[in-house]
Design an enzyme around this catalytic site. Structure first.
Site, short mmCIF file in Angstrom:
data_model
loop_
_atom_site.label_atom_id
_atom_site.label_comp_id
_atom_site.label_asym_id
_atom_site.label_seq_id
_atom_site.Cartn_x
_atom_site.Cartn_y
_atom_site.Cartn_z
N VAL A 104 0.84 -1.20 0.00
CA VAL A 104 0.00 0.00 0.00
C VAL A 104 0.87 1.25 0.00
O VAL A 104 0.60 2.22 -0.72
CB VAL A 104 -0.97 0.00 1.20
N CYS A 105 1.93 1.24 0.78
CA CYS A 105 2.82 2.40 0.86
C CYS A 105 3.46 2.70 -0.49
O CYS A 105 3.61 3.88 -0.87
CB CYS A 105 3.91 2.15 1.90
#
Length: 220
Positions: free
Chosen positions: A45-46
């Site tokens: 996600v990052c």
């Protein structure tokens, strides 16, 4: 400053970043700054978030808004990870600094600690926090997302535009507002003052209460 929230002055931290050492207040200077944390380097996600922020960086730069990322990994890890971020969406460059905070001191003081997420050694991790800091070094807006939910960078840009418009014209922005749409006049502004301040005039919504509090106007 574990309870950092809207209206608080951010601490003047000395920070190690991918662009070298900075002092937070010096970095802010006379600008608005978006300070945003991510739980860890080399995570899915990052990676999508940092890529998207890189894609929006030009829009923030047009507005004179600076970007500053935060994570607990070290500078060399950040630099290696940036290669992945830039390869994920070719053409996007991570030109903003990312802070290294291995001792967690900065994220504690900026109220970015996730109460539930830990690294493999049991160490604290940041949540997906985002603070917009004004030239007065005060927090103007905050978003807080859990590790499982990526942020919407289009909404970050929209909210930034709303803050800048409100500060420039001393107005407020209604629900779902976008640049170019009508704004609302704050209740503390009299009709007489509104006529003087807003040459385009204003429209008052007719409501059953007969209270004239919902007033719309147009600003540049």
């Amino acid at each position: 400053m574990p309870g950092l929230t809207l209206g608080d002055v951010v601490p003047d931290l000395e920070l190690d970043t991918t662009h070298g050492k900075i002092r937070l207040h010096d970095f802010v200077g006379d600008a608005y700054v978006i300070i945003f944390s991510h739980p860890a380097d080399f995570t899915p996600v990052c990676t999508t978030e940092l890529s998207e922020m890189a894609g929006y960086a030009g829009e923030f730069d047009k507005r004179g808004v600076k970007l500053l990322g935060f994570s607990c990994d070290d500078v060399e890890s950040h630099k290696d990870w940036i290669k992945d971020i830039e390869a994920y969406k070719p053409g996007r460059r991570v030109g903003f600094p990312i802070v290294a905070d291995p001792d967690r001191e900065a994220i504690r003081q900026l109220n970015m600690i996730d109460a539930d997420e830990k690294d493999t050694a049991g160490g604290e991790l940041p949540n997906r926090a985002l603070h917009i800091v004004g030239p007065d070094k005060k927090v103007k807006l905050s978003f807080l997302f859990p590790a499982c939910t990526g942020r919407n960078m289009a909404e970050v840009l929209r909210a930034t535009d709303a803050l800048l418009t409100a500060a420039r014209h001393r107005v407020a922005t209604p629900v779902n507002w976008k640049p170019g749409e009508r704004v609302v006049i704050p209740p503390g502004v009299s009709d007489e003052e509104a006529k003087a301040r807003f040459p385009a005039g204003f429209e008052t919504a007719q409501l059953p209460s007969n209270k004239c509090y919902l007033r719309f106007t147009q600003v540049d």
